[in-house]
Design an enzyme around this catalytic site. Structure first.
Site, PDB file in Angstrom:
ATOM      1  N   ASP A  85       3.015   4.101  26.879  1.00 36.15           N
ATOM      2  CA  ASP A  85       2.401   2.800  26.633  1.00 36.15           C
ATOM      3  C   ASP A  85       0.953   2.896  26.191  1.00 36.15           C
ATOM      4  O   ASP A  85       0.391   1.912  25.718  1.00 36.15           O
ATOM      5  CB  ASP A  85       2.474   1.939  27.905  1.00 36.15           C
ATOM      6  CG  ASP A  85       3.885   1.464  28.138  1.00 36.15           C
ATOM      7  OD1 ASP A  85       4.576   1.225  27.136  1.00 36.15           O
ATOM      8  OD2 ASP A  85       4.293   1.362  29.302  1.00 36.15           O
ATOM      9  N   HIS A 120       2.538   8.510  35.518  1.00 34.63           N
ATOM     10  CA  HIS A 120       3.967   8.247  35.427  1.00 34.63           C
ATOM     11  C   HIS A 120       4.652   8.827  36.653  1.00 34.63           C
ATOM     12  O   HIS A 120       4.259   9.892  37.126  1.00 34.63           O
ATOM     13  CB  HIS A 120       4.533   8.907  34.159  1.00 34.63           C
ATOM     14  CG  HIS A 120       5.841   8.329  33.744  1.00 34.63           C
ATOM     15  ND1 HIS A 120       7.017   8.710  34.329  1.00 34.63           N
ATOM     16  CD2 HIS A 120       6.140   7.375  32.835  1.00 34.63           C
ATOM     17  CE1 HIS A 120       7.991   8.012  33.785  1.00 34.63           C
ATOM     18  NE2 HIS A 120       7.501   7.198  32.881  1.00 34.63           N
TER      19      HIS A 120
HETATM   20  N1  ACO Z   1      -5.138   4.936  37.237  1.00 35.90           N
HETATM   21  C1  ACO Z   1      -5.837   5.339  38.327  1.00 35.90           C
HETATM   22  N2  ACO Z   1      -5.271   5.920  39.393  1.00 35.90           N
HETATM   23  C2  ACO Z   1      -3.936   6.095  39.354  1.00 35.90           C
HETATM   24  C3  ACO Z   1      -3.143   5.697  38.252  1.00 35.90           C
HETATM   25  C4  ACO Z   1      -3.800   5.101  37.153  1.00 35.90           C
HETATM   26  N3  ACO Z   1      -3.130   4.694  36.082  1.00 35.90           N
HETATM   27  N4  ACO Z   1      -1.850   5.989  38.500  1.00 35.90           N
HETATM   28  C5  ACO Z   1      -1.811   6.549  39.719  1.00 35.90           C
HETATM   29  N5  ACO Z   1      -3.085   6.619  40.232  1.00 35.90           N
HETATM   30  C6  ACO Z   1      -3.496   7.215  41.500  1.00 35.90           C
HETATM   31  C7  ACO Z   1      -3.166   6.297  42.681  1.00 35.90           C
HETATM   32  O1  ACO Z   1      -4.226   5.426  42.977  1.00 35.90           O
HETATM   33  C8  ACO Z   1      -2.922   7.331  43.763  1.00 35.90           C
HETATM   34  O2  ACO Z   1      -4.175   7.800  44.153  1.00 35.90           O
HETATM   35  P1  ACO Z   1      -4.458   8.142  45.718  1.00 35.90           P
HETATM   36  O3  ACO Z   1      -3.636   9.370  45.990  1.00 35.90           O
HETATM   37  O4  ACO Z   1      -5.942   8.356  45.775  1.00 35.90           O
HETATM   38  O5  ACO Z   1      -4.009   6.936  46.507  1.00 35.90           O
HETATM   39  C9  ACO Z   1      -2.236   8.494  43.021  1.00 35.90           C
HETATM   40  O6  ACO Z   1      -2.718   8.403  41.675  1.00 35.90           O
HETATM   41  C10 ACO Z   1      -0.721   8.425  43.034  1.00 35.90           C
HETATM   42  O7  ACO Z   1      -0.335   7.138  42.574  1.00 35.90           O
HETATM   43  P2  ACO Z   1       1.088   6.460  42.879  1.00 35.90           P
HETATM   44  O8  ACO Z   1       0.944   4.990  42.701  1.00 35.90           O
HETATM   45  O9  ACO Z   1       1.592   6.977  44.194  1.00 35.90           O
HETATM   46  O10 ACO Z   1       1.990   7.095  41.718  1.00 35.90           O
HETATM   47  P3  ACO Z   1       3.403   6.583  41.278  1.00 35.90           P
HETATM   48  O11 ACO Z   1       4.125   7.763  40.749  1.00 35.90           O
HETATM   49  O12 ACO Z   1       4.045   5.786  42.357  1.00 35.90           O
HETATM   50  O13 ACO Z   1       3.028   5.557  40.109  1.00 35.90           O
HETATM   51  C11 ACO Z   1       2.760   4.516  38.019  1.00 35.90           C
HETATM   52  C12 ACO Z   1       3.374   5.699  38.777  1.00 35.90           C
HETATM   53  C13 ACO Z   1       3.242   3.190  38.623  1.00 35.90           C
HETATM   54  C14 ACO Z   1       3.220   4.554  36.563  1.00 35.90           C
HETATM   55  C15 ACO Z   1       1.207   4.614  38.109  1.00 35.90           C
HETATM   56  O14 ACO Z   1       0.772   5.851  37.572  1.00 35.90           O
HETATM   57  C16 ACO Z   1       0.505   3.454  37.409  1.00 35.90           C
HETATM   58  O15 ACO Z   1       0.317   2.396  38.036  1.00 35.90           O
HETATM   59  N6  ACO Z   1       0.094   3.634  36.128  1.00 35.90           N
HETATM   60  C17 ACO Z   1      -0.526   2.559  35.388  1.00 35.90           C
HETATM   61  C18 ACO Z   1       0.543   1.596  34.879  1.00 35.90           C
HETATM   62  C19 ACO Z   1       1.317   2.163  33.704  1.00 35.90           C
HETATM   63  O16 ACO Z   1       0.746   2.716  32.763  1.00 35.90           O
HETATM   64  N7  ACO Z   1       2.651   1.979  33.770  1.00 35.90           N
HETATM   65  C20 ACO Z   1       3.552   2.417  32.705  1.00 35.90           C
HETATM   66  C21 ACO Z   1       4.423   3.510  33.187  1.00 35.90           C
HETATM   67  S1  ACO Z   1       5.365   4.146  31.864  1.00 35.90           S
HETATM   68  C22 ACO Z   1       6.623   3.048  31.720  1.00 35.90           C
HETATM   69  O17 ACO Z   1       7.011   2.281  32.569  1.00 35.90           O
HETATM   70  C23 ACO Z   1       7.289   3.095  30.394  1.00 35.90           C
END
Ligand code: ACO
Length: 429
Positions: A363, A306
């Site tokens: 979620d 998140h």
């Molecule tokens: N699975 C695997 N790796 C992940 C995940 C995940 N769910 N989320 C983040 N990472 C990793 C990224 O690959 C990145 O790794 P790196 O440093 O090696 O490149 C690091 O963690 C940081 O990720 P960002 O994308 O920069 O984090 P951000 O805060 O921008 O993203 C987000 C948040 C979009 C929610 C992300 O965690 C994600 O895509 N999660 C899965 C989708 C999801 O569950 N969304 C629902 C959110 S809750 C809501 O909207 C109610």
């Protein structure tokens, strides 16, 4: 607000003092509004990772500590003791309602639950394969055509707020009925908000339908937990669209479309699809986790991570408990729940996820609960939208009522070509 400043020294040696704004929970922000006029500089913050777009008195989140409060009240208490309608009142009006206010508000929601009969024709125009989010956004936007006084920015907003809150529930249930070819079921005035929604989803003319009280409780909890989350993608969209003076139906329809994306509200659908994938391909959780870590196929562990929570999402904790209770009560045994538990256990022990502070978000469990109570997968994001409505409305109202509101208009750093002449088409290479 504290009388503090932050000093910024630029590369040319100039120094500016910028005011520091302090929130009621001691959050500190540097107010850069005068920066461009004073220095010619703008700030760059892609994805608004660290930019406060507004002051807001609605929701407080401390992502490091796993805290979420609506109007100061912890989400755990609301999920346990409140109803979705009461929480909606709290978010929109700022205070918990008195008994009389709650009765009046509920009555209004009941009286405005019907959808204009002419709007029923719209459903016939959509292909049967339409995603219900496309139908929902179109129907909500169309409401502005049926209630045109919403275009008058000085007209009272109360009735529009009631209409949108009440009718979106009916629109969502009708969309589902149409998609499965069943006759639509009109709302029943004797039922509460959530029970009425379940009735419109599951009743058929031939048979009476009495919603199960624990299913009603679970639905109330799900909607309460989704009701607001401060300046997230869809809420910021509602505020941005509303800041131009667009009516509440247009602003909320835009919020619905922003919510549709898989990284936001579409994630609960993707969680269930991911769990089904793992289950049908043999249930090898370890391999799945290792593929994610190796970034194979650019997949993410849906329902994990998140932007704000760098700790367990407090909403996921409440839902995990509800999932256990509901599955016991309904006597459902869903292999997806077992896969989810195994996946959670594996990820919480894994350095990749721990190091990046990736914990289950709301979620991760909401999709499994929706599935258990019979909500079809394509409707999950619609359920999220239904829950998020009070938050969108509260933010739209807060913004409209704030005399300091300005139209939203970010800056950019231009990274394209410098000035160059137009080249005639015959001279281009
Ligand atoms: N699975 C695997 N790796 C992940 C995940 C995940 N769910 N989320 C983040 N990472 C990793 C990224 O690959 C990145 O790794 P790196 O440093 O090696 O490149 C690091 O963690 C940081 O990720 P960002 O994308 O920069 O984090 P951000 O805060 O921008 O993203 C987000 C948040 C979009 C929610 C992300 O965690 C994600 O895509 N999660 C899965 C989708 C999801 O569950 N969304 C629902 C959110 S809750 C809501 O909207 C109610």
């Amino acid at each position: 607000m504290a009388d503090k400043t932050a000093k910024l020294t630029l590369d040319d040696g100039r120094t500016v003092n910028l005011p520091v704004v302090v929130g009621t929970e001691n959050e500190h922000a540097i107010d850069i509004r005068s920066l461009r006029a004073d220095t010619g500089y703008v700030t760059l913050d892609t994805g608004f990772m660290n930019t406060g777009a507004t002051k807001s008195a609605i929701t407080y989140i401390d992502g490091e500590a796993g805290i979420l409060r609506y109007r100061g009240i912890p989400i755990e208490e609301l999920a346990e003791k409140s109803t979705f309608v009461e929480t909606a009142y709290l978010l929109i009006h700022g205070q918990l309602p008195t008994a009389t206010q709650l009765t009046d508000f509920s009555k209004q929601l009941t009286y405005h639950s019907m959808v204009h009969e002419d709007m029923h024709h719209f459903y016939a125009g959509f292909p049967s394969s339409s995603h219900p989010m496309a139908v929902l956004a179109a129907m909500v936007s169309s409401m502005s055509a049926y209630y045109p006084d919403c275009l008058d920015r000085n007209a009272p907003m109360e009735l529009h707020i009631t209409r949108i809150l009440s009718k979106v529930r009916t629109i969502a249930a009708f969309a589902y009925k149409k998609s499965i070819g069943q006759p639509i079921m009109y709302p029943r005035n004797a039922l509460t908000y959530c029970a009425n929604f379940l009735h419109m989803m599951y009743a058929v003319p031939a048979e009476p339908y009495e919603p199960d009280p624990l299913v009603v409780k679970a639905l109330n909890q799900l909607l309460i937990l989704h009701a607001d989350h401060e300046q997230n993608c869809s809420t910021s969209t509602v505020r941005l669209v509303g800041s131009s003076g667009a009516n509440v139906y247009a602003a909320v329809a835009a919020g619905i479309l922003a919510l549709w994306g898989p990284l936001h509200g579409g994630a609960n659908q993707e969680v269930v699809e991911m769990l089904e994938d793992i289950s049908t391909s043999g249930g090898d959780v370890k391999k799945f986790v290792s593929d994610i870590k190796d970034k194979k196929g650019n997949r993410r562990l849906m329902g994990f991570g998140h932007r704000v929570y760098k700790n367990y999402d407090p909403r996921a904790k409440v839902l995990k408990k509800m999932a256990d209770q509901l599955f016991d009560h309904l006597g459902v045994s869903d292999p997806l729940l077992d896969v989810a538990r195994e996946l959670e256990e594996a990820a919480l022990k894994d350095e990749y996820f721990v190091g990046r502070k990736l914990y289950p978000n709301v979620d991760f469990y909401s999709g499994i609960i929706y599935k258990a109570i019979g909500i079809p997968t394509p409707m999950f994001t619609v359920m999220f939208a239904l829950g998020r409505l009070p938050g969108w409305i509260a933010h739209w109202k807060e913004m409209v009522e704030d005399p300091s509101t300005k139209i939203g208009r970010p800056r950019q750093i231009y990274s394209g070509e410098n000035q160059r002449p137009y080249v005639d088409i015959n001279d281009r290479t």
